[in-house]
Design a protein around this motif. Structure first.
Motif, PDB file in Angstrom:
ATOM      1  N   GLU A 137       4.364  17.158  -4.151  1.00  0.00           N
ATOM      2  CA  GLU A 137       4.401  18.462  -3.958  1.00  0.00           C
ATOM      3  C   GLU A 137       3.159  19.571  -4.854  1.00  0.00           C
ATOM      4  OE1 GLU A 137       8.056  20.047  -5.105  1.00  0.00           O
ATOM      5  OE2 GLU A 137       9.287  17.843  -4.979  1.00  0.00           O
ATOM      6  N   ARG A 138       2.510  19.726  -4.179  1.00  0.00           N
ATOM      7  CA  ARG A 138       1.259  20.233  -4.451  1.00  0.00           C
ATOM      8  C   ARG A 138       1.698  21.713  -5.045  1.00  0.00           C
ATOM      9  NH1 ARG A 138      -3.744  22.328  -0.869  1.00  0.00           N
ATOM     10  NH2 ARG A 138      -5.218  23.344  -2.314  1.00  0.00           N
ATOM     11  N   ASN A 139       2.158  22.445  -4.730  1.00  0.00           N
ATOM     12  CA  ASN A 139       2.376  23.888  -5.365  1.00  0.00           C
ATOM     13  C   ASN A 139       3.203  23.780  -7.112  1.00  0.00           C
ATOM     14  OD1 ASN A 139       5.362  22.694  -5.539  1.00  0.00           O
ATOM     15  ND2 ASN A 139       5.862  24.451  -4.404  1.00  0.00           N
ATOM     16  N   ILE A 182       0.524  -0.857   0.121  1.00  0.00           N
ATOM     17  CA  ILE A 182       0.224   0.422   0.128  1.00  0.00           C
ATOM     18  C   ILE A 182       0.957   1.318   0.360  1.00  0.00           C
ATOM     19  CG2 ILE A 182      -1.557   1.602   1.387  1.00  0.00           C
ATOM     20  CD1 ILE A 182      -2.619  -1.631   2.281  1.00  0.00           C
ATOM     21  N   ALA A 183       0.420   1.954  -1.037  1.00  0.00           N
ATOM     22  CA  ALA A 183       1.262   3.608  -1.048  1.00  0.00           C
ATOM     23  C   ALA A 183       0.262   4.159  -0.996  1.00  0.00           C
ATOM     24  CB  ALA A 183       2.227   3.584  -2.250  1.00  0.00           C
ATOM     25  N   TRP A 184       0.746   5.691  -0.784  1.00  0.00           N
ATOM     26  CA  TRP A 184      -0.113   6.991  -0.062  1.00  0.00           C
ATOM     27  C   TRP A 184       0.500   7.952  -0.741  1.00  0.00           C
ATOM     28  CZ3 TRP A 184      -2.278   7.103   5.089  1.00  0.00           C
ATOM     29  CH2 TRP A 184      -3.827   8.376   5.055  1.00  0.00           C
ATOM     30  N   ILE A 185       0.143   8.595  -1.847  1.00  0.00           N
ATOM     31  CA  ILE A 185       0.092   9.498  -1.989  1.00  0.00           C
ATOM     32  C   ILE A 185       0.033  10.969  -1.259  1.00  0.00           C
ATOM     33  CG2 ILE A 185       0.510  11.606  -4.096  1.00  0.00           C
ATOM     34  CD1 ILE A 185      -0.772   8.852  -6.165  1.00  0.00           C
ATOM     35  N   ILE A 186       0.568  11.384  -0.363  1.00  0.00           N
ATOM     36  CA  ILE A 186       0.550  12.977   0.437  1.00  0.00           C
ATOM     37  C   ILE A 186       1.446  13.792  -0.080  1.00  0.00           C
ATOM     38  CG2 ILE A 186       2.088  12.029   2.239  1.00  0.00           C
ATOM     39  CD1 ILE A 186       0.005  12.247   4.489  1.00  0.00           C
ATOM     40  N   ASN A 187       0.546  15.197   0.680  1.00  0.00           N
ATOM     41  CA  ASN A 187       1.396  15.996   0.709  1.00  0.00           C
ATOM     42  C   ASN A 187       3.019  16.367   1.193  1.00  0.00           C
ATOM     43  OD1 ASN A 187       2.549  18.869   1.241  1.00  0.00           O
ATOM     44  ND2 ASN A 187       0.635  19.699   0.855  1.00  0.00           N
ATOM     45  N   ASP A 188       3.929  16.552   0.354  1.00  0.00           N
ATOM     46  CA  ASP A 188       5.733  15.910   0.904  1.00  0.00           C
ATOM     47  C   ASP A 188       5.245  16.995   2.167  1.00  0.00           C
ATOM     48  OD1 ASP A 188       5.067  19.250  -0.229  1.00  0.00           O
ATOM     49  OD2 ASP A 188       7.219  19.029  -0.832  1.00  0.00           O
ATOM     50  N   ARG A 244       4.683  16.984 -15.344  1.00  0.00           N
ATOM     51  CA  ARG A 244       5.273  15.264 -16.598  1.00  0.00           C
ATOM     52  C   ARG A 244       6.126  13.932 -15.883  1.00  0.00           C
ATOM     53  NH1 ARG A 244       5.903  17.899 -20.669  1.00  0.00           N
ATOM     54  NH2 ARG A 244       8.324  18.350 -19.509  1.00  0.00           N
ATOM     55  N   GLN A 245       7.024  15.162 -14.628  1.00  0.00           N
ATOM     56  CA  GLN A 245       7.787  13.715 -14.414  1.00  0.00           C
ATOM     57  C   GLN A 245       7.260  12.570 -13.474  1.00  0.00           C
ATOM     58  OE1 GLN A 245      11.028  15.754 -12.571  1.00  0.00           O
ATOM     59  NE2 GLN A 245      12.731  15.872 -14.548  1.00  0.00           N
ATOM     60  N   LEU A 246       6.577  13.432 -12.576  1.00  0.00           N
ATOM     61  CA  LEU A 246       5.814  12.650 -11.437  1.00  0.00           C
ATOM     62  C   LEU A 246       4.752  12.067 -12.467  1.00  0.00           C
ATOM     63  CD1 LEU A 246       4.098  12.409  -8.098  1.00  0.00           C
ATOM     64  CD2 LEU A 246       3.031  14.529  -8.555  1.00  0.00           C
ATOM     65  N   ALA A 247       4.149  12.236 -13.119  1.00  0.00           N
ATOM     66  CA  ALA A 247       3.529  11.029 -13.543  1.00  0.00           C
ATOM     67  C   ALA A 247       4.005  10.119 -14.116  1.00  0.00           C
ATOM     68  CB  ALA A 247       2.293  11.788 -15.094  1.00  0.00           C
ATOM     69  N   GLN A 248       5.071   9.549 -14.528  1.00  0.00           N
ATOM     70  CA  GLN A 248       5.799   9.108 -14.802  1.00  0.00           C
ATOM     71  C   GLN A 248       6.062   8.305 -13.827  1.00  0.00           C
ATOM     72  OE1 GLN A 248       8.892  11.075 -17.807  1.00  0.00           O
ATOM     73  NE2 GLN A 248       7.511  11.201 -19.364  1.00  0.00           N
ATOM     74  N   SER A 249       6.797   8.630 -12.892  1.00  0.00           N
ATOM     75  CA  SER A 249       6.712   7.854 -12.013  1.00  0.00           C
ATOM     76  C   SER A 249       5.980   6.810 -11.364  1.00  0.00           C
ATOM     77  CB  SER A 249       7.898   9.090 -10.967  1.00  0.00           C
ATOM     78  OG  SER A 249       7.677   8.416  -9.768  1.00  0.00           O
TER      79      SER A 249
END
Length: 165
Positions: A79-81, A54-60, A95-100
């Motif tokens: 990184e919400r900003n 289980i992974a959680w995408i959360i504000n840094d 784009r980098q986040l989406a690819q990751s």
């Protein structure tokens, strides 16, 4: 109650009771209170999928609250900003986040945020099953394969999230 996407979307979806997810992603990136209210659902997900990662995408900035929690295997800081600007640096970061996210090969994504931004993160994972709340805004529910009927905004957030679990 969770419903499949309407027929006009032409998606073939399996009943959720048959899912054998091995890699699960929870999307609830922001607001301290929202994070705290999401913890019972993470425990329910762990109970339903005991051997899944289980992974959680959360504000840094909130990631330290979850990192090391034990019920979550991985924290993916967001990184919400990056979504507040349309300059070249922000577009490259998105784009980098989406690819990751696509590299994680998630089987199941649960979007508890219910905003276009969180829905786009869910789509970026390329997960075949994406669950979200019926109360989602900004058109986010058009990106889900399954929609949880979560009541109204007057309903307590934990109870609304529980409809997913």
């Amino acid at each position: 109650m969770i419903q499949s996407t309407p027929p006009q979307a032409r998606l073939e979806v399996a009943p959720l009771a048959t899912i054998r997810a091995r890699r699960i992603c929870l999307i609830k990136p922001s607001a301290l209170g929202d994070i705290v209210q999401s913890l019972p659902i993470v425990h329910a997900i762990r109970y339903r999928f005991p051997s899944a990662s289980i992974a959680w995408i959360i504000n840094d900035q909130l990631a330290p609250l979850i990192d090391g929690h034990g019920i979550v295997d991985q924290v993916i800081p967001f990184e919400r900003n990056r979504f507040h600007s349309i300059d070249a640096k922000s577009r490259q970061g998105i784009r980098q986040l989406a690819q990751s996210l696509a590299k994680y090969r998630f089987d199941l994504v649960i979007d508890l945020q219910g905003l276009l931004r969180s829905a786009m993160l869910g789509l970026a994972t390329k997960a075949p099953i994406r669950i979200g709340l019926a109360s989602a805004r900004e058109g986010a529910n058009y990106t889900y394969t399954h929609i949880a009927q979560d009541g109204t905004f007057e309903t307590n957030a934990v109870d609304r999230y529980w409809s997913v679990a």
